[in-house]
Design an enzyme around this catalytic site. Structure first.
Site, mmCIF file in Angstrom:
data_model
loop_
_atom_site.group_PDB
_atom_site.id
_atom_site.type_symbol
_atom_site.label_atom_id
_atom_site.label_comp_id
_atom_site.label_asym_id
_atom_site.label_seq_id
_atom_site.Cartn_x
_atom_site.Cartn_y
_atom_site.Cartn_z
ATOM 1 N N SER A 1 0.643 -1.213 -0.040
ATOM 2 C CA SER A 1 0.171 -0.005 -0.110
ATOM 3 C C SER A 1 0.961 1.450 -0.232
ATOM 4 O O SER A 1 1.932 1.216 0.375
ATOM 5 C CB SER A 1 -0.921 0.074 1.146
ATOM 6 O OG SER A 1 -1.823 -1.162 1.291
HETATM 7 N N1 SAM Z 1 -0.833 -4.812 4.162
HETATM 8 C C1 SAM Z 1 -0.069 -5.186 3.024
HETATM 9 C C2 SAM Z 1 1.127 -4.652 2.671
HETATM 10 O O1 SAM Z 1 1.523 -4.032 3.610
HETATM 11 O O2 SAM Z 1 1.795 -5.033 1.827
HETATM 12 C C3 SAM Z 1 -1.277 -4.940 1.909
HETATM 13 C C4 SAM Z 1 -1.388 -5.742 0.760
HETATM 14 S S1 SAM Z 1 -2.614 -5.697 -0.418
HETATM 15 C C5 SAM Z 1 -3.009 -3.807 -0.783
HETATM 16 C C6 SAM Z 1 -3.953 -6.449 0.161
HETATM 17 C C7 SAM Z 1 -3.623 -7.939 0.464
HETATM 18 O O3 SAM Z 1 -4.847 -8.783 0.646
HETATM 19 C C8 SAM Z 1 -3.442 -8.487 -0.990
HETATM 20 O O4 SAM Z 1 -2.137 -9.336 -0.691
HETATM 21 C C9 SAM Z 1 -4.402 -9.581 -1.230
HETATM 22 O O5 SAM Z 1 -4.031 -10.832 -1.580
HETATM 23 C C10 SAM Z 1 -4.914 -9.960 0.298
HETATM 24 N N2 SAM Z 1 -6.430 -10.415 0.453
HETATM 25 C C11 SAM Z 1 -7.416 -9.866 -0.497
HETATM 26 N N3 SAM Z 1 -8.524 -10.904 -0.038
HETATM 27 C C12 SAM Z 1 -8.236 -11.364 1.090
HETATM 28 C C13 SAM Z 1 -8.685 -12.151 1.948
HETATM 29 N N4 SAM Z 1 -10.135 -12.623 2.072
HETATM 30 N N5 SAM Z 1 -8.062 -12.951 3.153
HETATM 31 C C14 SAM Z 1 -6.544 -12.428 3.068
HETATM 32 N N6 SAM Z 1 -5.898 -11.881 2.245
HETATM 33 C C15 SAM Z 1 -6.724 -11.117 1.291
#
Ligand code: SAM
Length: 207
Positions: free
Chosen positions: A54
């Site tokens: 992010s």
């Molecule tokens: N906190 C992360 C970082 O600092 O890199 C943000 C990563 S990204 C914006 C959001 C993440 O949420 C993605 O890696 C995606 O695969 C994951 N995601 C989406 N739906 C999800 C779910 N139901 N359970 C777990 N992870 C999920």
């Protein structure tokens, strides 16, 4: 000036223990090797699989809403690069614990590998799990803080249930236009909400 000092100067980072963690846990340790030169930029960067680490401003804003403290138990949903999980691990300290949950196995491994650059994984302070975070993590509930890094259509009920009284859930909500929602649990069945529009996230995908 570094991006973190800029976020302090602009008033996005305000709480001393949060500022300290952002200064210590470097974003460059959580980006793909070919993007290290862009780690100081205030925009999201690809981490593969259609996902991103992010934007620093957004992460700073959400951490200030989460208000994590020493000794807290935190659930970080969508751990992705591992950056937010490592930031929480730094703030909660040795007495605390962070569970990072990620639905894409390769990214769960990427985030865990990045976080190993700090002493959080071997010490058990940060635990990475592959799974659907929209259901929460019942076996380790209740949590002081639940942080969600992807946008849900609406607030998943299990997350409200798995919050301690006095705890905070910070989650982006909405599919077309999104807002960050802060939910404070003020009694076992009473919640207070604040909404902050104007953010963009990848979707939270439920299995
Ligand atoms: N906190 C992360 C970082 O600092 O890199 C943000 C990563 S990204 C914006 C959001 C993440 O949420 C993605 O890696 C995606 O695969 C994951 N995601 C989406 N739906 C999800 C779910 N139901 N359970 C777990 N992870 C999920």
């Amino acid at each position: 000036m570094s991006i973190i000092e800029q976020l302090v100067k602009d008033g996005y980072l305000k709480t001393p223990r949060i500022i300290k963690a952002f200064r210590k846990i470097k974003r460059k340790d959580f980006v793909l090797p070919q993007l290290k030169s862009e780690a100081e930029m205030n925009y999201p960067l690809t981490i593969g699989f259609g996902q991103t680490i992010s934007q620093p401003l957004t992460v700073a804003f959400m951490f200030e809403l989460c208000q994590p403290k020493k000794g807290n138990k935190v659930l970080d949903i969508g751990s992705g690069s591992g950056w937010t999980t490592a930031l929480f691990a730094e703030i909660v300290g040795k007495e605390g614990k962070v569970y990072g949950i990620e639905r894409i196995e390769e990214l769960k491994n990427f985030g865990e590998g990045n976080t190993k650059k700090y002493d959080f994984v071997s010490s058990g302070r940060a635990v990475f799990i592959c799974g659907d975070g929209s259901k929460g993590l019942k076996e380790h509930a209740p949590f002081d803080v639940i942080h969600v890094g992807a946008a849900a259509a609406s607030i998943p009920r299990p997350l409200l249930k798995q919050l301690k009284v006095g705890g905070r859930l910070v989650i982006p909500v909405g599919l077309k236009s999104q807002e960050i929602v802060l939910v404070k649990k003020i009694a076992s069945d009473r919640y207070k909400e604040e909404r902050y529009p104007g953010f963009i996230f990848v979707p939270l995908i439920s299995d």
